[in-house]
Design an enzyme around this catalytic site. Structure first.
Site, PDB file in Angstrom:
ATOM      1  N   GLY A  16       0.825  -1.212   0.000  1.00  0.00           N
ATOM      2  CA  GLY A  16       0.000   0.000   0.000  1.00  0.00           C
ATOM      3  C   GLY A  16       0.855   1.256   0.000  1.00  0.00           C
ATOM      4  O   GLY A  16       2.062   1.186   0.246  1.00  0.00           O
ATOM      5  N   GLY A  18       0.752   5.604   1.030  1.00  0.00           N
ATOM      6  CA  GLY A  18       0.074   6.744   1.625  1.00  0.00           C
ATOM      7  C   GLY A  18       0.890   7.994   1.360  1.00  0.00           C
ATOM      8  O   GLY A  18       1.870   7.943   0.619  1.00  0.00           O
ATOM      9  N   GLY A  21       4.496   7.589   3.030  1.00  0.00           N
ATOM     10  CA  GLY A  21       5.413   6.532   2.643  1.00  0.00           C
ATOM     11  C   GLY A  21       4.734   5.356   1.974  1.00  0.00           C
ATOM     12  O   GLY A  21       3.546   5.395   1.672  1.00  0.00           O
ATOM     13  N   THR A  22       5.534   4.313   1.779  1.00  0.00           N
ATOM     14  CA  THR A  22       5.043   3.086   1.136  1.00  0.00           C
ATOM     15  C   THR A  22       5.046   1.959   2.159  1.00  0.00           C
ATOM     16  O   THR A  22       5.978   1.854   2.951  1.00  0.00           O
ATOM     17  CB  THR A  22       6.005   2.686   0.000  1.00  0.00           C
ATOM     18  OG1 THR A  22       6.142   3.815  -0.849  1.00  0.00           O
ATOM     19  CG2 THR A  22       5.461   1.532  -0.818  1.00  0.00           C
ATOM     20  N   LYS A  36       6.509   0.309   7.002  1.00  0.00           N
ATOM     21  CA  LYS A  36       6.196   1.568   6.318  1.00  0.00           C
ATOM     22  C   LYS A  36       7.492   2.353   6.167  1.00  0.00           C
ATOM     23  O   LYS A  36       8.073   2.812   7.145  1.00  0.00           O
ATOM     24  CB  LYS A  36       5.193   2.367   7.139  1.00  0.00           C
ATOM     25  CG  LYS A  36       4.799   3.674   6.489  1.00  0.00           C
ATOM     26  CD  LYS A  36       3.559   4.197   7.141  1.00  0.00           C
ATOM     27  CE  LYS A  36       3.011   5.382   6.425  1.00  0.00           C
ATOM     28  NZ  LYS A  36       1.635   5.631   6.822  1.00  0.00           N
ATOM     29  N   ASP A 130      -5.046  11.854  12.798  1.00  0.00           N
ATOM     30  CA  ASP A 130      -5.390  11.637  11.388  1.00  0.00           C
ATOM     31  C   ASP A 130      -6.315  10.424  11.273  1.00  0.00           C
ATOM     32  O   ASP A 130      -6.089   9.529  10.457  1.00  0.00           O
ATOM     33  CB  ASP A 130      -4.119  11.467  10.554  1.00  0.00           C
ATOM     34  CG  ASP A 130      -4.404  11.697   9.060  1.00  0.00           C
ATOM     35  OD1 ASP A 130      -5.388  12.405   8.733  1.00  0.00           O
ATOM     36  OD2 ASP A 130      -3.654  11.169   8.221  1.00  0.00           O
TER      37      ASP A 130
HETATM   38  N1  LIG Z   1       0.094  -2.851   9.324  1.00  0.00           N
HETATM   39  C1  LIG Z   1      -0.435  -3.050   8.129  1.00  0.00           C
HETATM   40  N2  LIG Z   1      -0.776  -4.280   7.729  1.00  0.00           N
HETATM   41  C2  LIG Z   1      -1.315  -4.482   6.498  1.00  0.00           C
HETATM   42  N3  LIG Z   1      -1.530  -3.519   5.602  1.00  0.00           N
HETATM   43  C3  LIG Z   1      -1.203  -2.269   5.931  1.00  0.00           C
HETATM   44  C4  LIG Z   1      -0.646  -1.969   7.204  1.00  0.00           C
HETATM   45  N4  LIG Z   1      -0.432  -0.646   7.272  1.00  0.00           N
HETATM   46  C5  LIG Z   1      -0.853  -0.141   6.102  1.00  0.00           C
HETATM   47  N5  LIG Z   1      -1.305  -1.108   5.287  1.00  0.00           N
HETATM   48  C6  LIG Z   1      -1.839  -0.941   3.924  1.00  0.00           C
HETATM   49  O1  LIG Z   1      -1.107   0.066   3.272  1.00  0.00           O
HETATM   50  C7  LIG Z   1      -1.983   1.128   2.854  1.00  0.00           C
HETATM   51  C8  LIG Z   1      -1.258   2.447   2.933  1.00  0.00           C
HETATM   52  O2  LIG Z   1      -1.070   2.744   4.273  1.00  0.00           O
HETATM   53  P1  LIG Z   1      -0.512   4.138   4.738  1.00  0.00           P
HETATM   54  O3  LIG Z   1      -0.644   4.160   6.209  1.00  0.00           O
HETATM   55  O4  LIG Z   1       0.828   4.367   4.175  1.00  0.00           O
HETATM   56  O5  LIG Z   1      -1.392   5.181   3.951  1.00  0.00           O
HETATM   57  P2  LIG Z   1      -2.808   5.833   4.188  1.00  0.00           P
HETATM   58  O6  LIG Z   1      -3.193   5.666   5.613  1.00  0.00           O
HETATM   59  O7  LIG Z   1      -3.702   5.324   3.118  1.00  0.00           O
HETATM   60  O8  LIG Z   1      -2.566   7.352   3.865  1.00  0.00           O
HETATM   61  P3  LIG Z   1      -1.812   8.472   4.697  1.00  0.00           P
HETATM   62  O9  LIG Z   1      -0.518   7.940   5.202  1.00  0.00           O
HETATM   63  O10 LIG Z   1      -1.635   9.488   3.674  1.00  0.00           O
HETATM   64  O11 LIG Z   1      -2.717   8.868   5.795  1.00  0.00           O
HETATM   65  C9  LIG Z   1      -3.173   1.026   3.795  1.00  0.00           C
HETATM   66  O12 LIG Z   1      -4.300   1.593   3.246  1.00  0.00           O
HETATM   67  C10 LIG Z   1      -3.281  -0.492   3.977  1.00  0.00           C
HETATM   68  O13 LIG Z   1      -4.018  -1.022   2.905  1.00  0.00           O
END
Ligand SMILES: Nc1ncnc2c1ncn2[C@@H]1O[C@H](COP(=O)(O)OP(=O)(O)OP(=O)(O)O)[C@@H](O)[C@H]1O
Length: 419
Positions: A16, A18, A21-22, A36, A130
């Site tokens: 995923g 955001g 980060g990735t 992340k 957030d």
């Molecule tokens: N601990 C985790 N286990 C499984 N998947 C995860 C986990 N954390 C994040 N993800 C996946 O990665 C995606 C991106 O997560 P991330 O926290 O980087 O971004 P976001 O929350 O969508 O956006 P932002 O960081 O801009 O608020 C999530 O939507 C989820 O699908």
């Protein structure tokens, strides 16, 4: 392609993306993890790296079944990474995109889970800042909750804090996701636990209605609505659940429920919500961005990216890891100029005017016109009276016996003369 993160972790696949980060699927000494990796520009920011190290103890010690655990935080060369518990499932945004709204019992159960996680964080002095569907993960490997609702966990603790602007910039800029921003953040107050409650109630509203209560249109309009508008009711929503939402979306932070109260109140509602179908809520008719701008909102038309944040976007995210194609199309953290008190006041005035029905606005304009006309008529009458009095005086003065004495008024002629 596997990649080493620090000495203990290996990541192999992006799961995923955001704004910060990735997220990668990885492997650590104790089994699978989610890693992340923060964006390169964030990782290069020494202030942020300092904060990252400072927050390590607080974030890694937050241990609760409804919070995605942060197992480790790695600073290694140009890599800055949060190592997290791997959640097998999906995030709430994806679920909303797939299904639209959610049945009331499932919505209440999911939000009660997240409120439990928030209660633990708030008790430890951590404000999330957030809360939004992207940051709620649904654990599909766990036994479902009431009515078959998936169990939810809150993630991304501390990330908003890490990328937040320093205190002096906070006076002029907001970092957050516009649809979920509590009014006090927009007004420049320090974010406290109540901002998470406001954001979580917004998510609950969104799960039930399929859209957020104050979202839609230009960001300036969204901020104005948070500060000035009452939350639009959701037709067909049972009263008990509506009262909880209304309390948590109170403009005054002190009037909102605490996280533990919110969880308990939602769970009380669960039996009464059993079997209710998804509510049929007509989508609000918010006009597209520019058409919706009032004059004051047009003044506040800036939505821009501060270093370390992305623009509010509909397009793909900036690639975060070289060689990996961007795949995120979500609206996410935004850095915004904080509207001035004057701008907020103008939004409020315009908002009141906009809320007035067109017929009432027409009546109000007409009454103002009639009032102006009455004032003009009175003024005209006074002027005419004065002019008449002046003419009468002139005529009288001209016929008086000592009219020839020039400019001396006639009354003087009746005054006693000096001996
Ligand atoms: N601990 C985790 N286990 C499984 N998947 C995860 C986990 N954390 C994040 N993800 C996946 O990665 C995606 C991106 O997560 P991330 O926290 O980087 O971004 P976001 O929350 O969508 O956006 P932002 O960081 O801009 O608020 C999530 O939507 C989820 O699908």
């Amino acid at each position: 392609m596997a990649r080493k993160i620090g000495s203990r972790y290996t990541v192999h696949q992006v799961i995923g993306r955001g704004s910060a980060g990735t997220v990668w699927l990885g492997e650590g000494p104790d089994g699978p993890v989610a890693v992340k990796l923060l964006r390169e520009d964030l990782a290069a920011d020494q202030v942020l790296v300092g904060r990252f190290v400072q927050e390590r103890a607080a974030l890694t010690s937050l241990d609760h079944p409804r919070v995605v655990g942060v197992r480790d935080m790695v600073v290694d060369g140009s890599d800055l990474a949060l190592v997290m518990e791997l959640v097998q499932g999906t995030d709430l945004r994806s679920r909303l995109e797939r299904d639209g709204a959610v049945p009331p019992q499932s919505a209440a159960s999911i939000i009660a889970d997240v409120a439990d996680g928030l209660a633990a964080a708030h008790a430890a002095g951590i404000v999330h800042r957030d809360v939004k569907p992207e940051n709620v993960l649904l654990d599909l490997s766990a036994a479902p909750g009431p009515g078959g609702a998936p169990r939810a966990k809150l993630t991304d603790f501390g990330v908003a804090r890490l990328v937040d602007a320093p205190r002096r910039t906070r006076a002029t800029r907001i970092i957050g996701t516009p649809d979920y921003l509590a009014p006090e953040i927009i007004e420049g107050l320090e974010p406290r636990a109540a901002v998470d409650i406001y954001a979580l109630a917004t998510v609950l509203y969104e799960l039930l209605a399929g859209f957020t209560p104050f979202g839609g249109g230009h960001t300036g309009a969204v901020l104005r609505r948070h500060v000035t508008e009452q939350v639009p009711p959701i037709p067909g929503l049972p009263d008990g659940l509506w009262r909880i939402i209304a309390e948590c979306l109170a403009k005054a932070p002190a009037s909102r429920l605490r996280a533990a109260e919110l969880a308990a109140r939602l769970r009380e509602q669960l039996p009464a919500l059993a079997g209710l179908p998804v509510l049929a809520v007509p989508q609000q008719g918010r006009a597209p961005a520019e058409e919706q701008l009032t004059p004051a909102e047009a003044v506040y038309a800036e939505v821009d990216a501060a270093p370390g944040t992305h623009k509010r976007r509909r397009g793909p995210a900036v690639p975060l890891v070289p060689g990996v194609a961007p795949d995120s199309t979500r609206d996410t953290h935004t850095s915004l100029r904080r509207p001035s008190a004057h701008e907020l006041a103008s939004y409020a005035a315009e908002s009141r005017a906009q809320r007035t029905a067109p017929g009432a606005a027409h009546r109000r304009d007409r009454q103002a016109l009639l009032r102006r006309r009455r004032v003009l008529a009175v003024l005209l009458a006074v002027v005419l009276l004065l002019a008449g009095a002046a003419a009468a005086w002139t005529a009288f003065a001209a016929t008086a016996p000592d009219a020839g004495s020039g400019s001396r008024p006639a009354t003087v002629s009746t005054a006693p003369r000096a001996p």
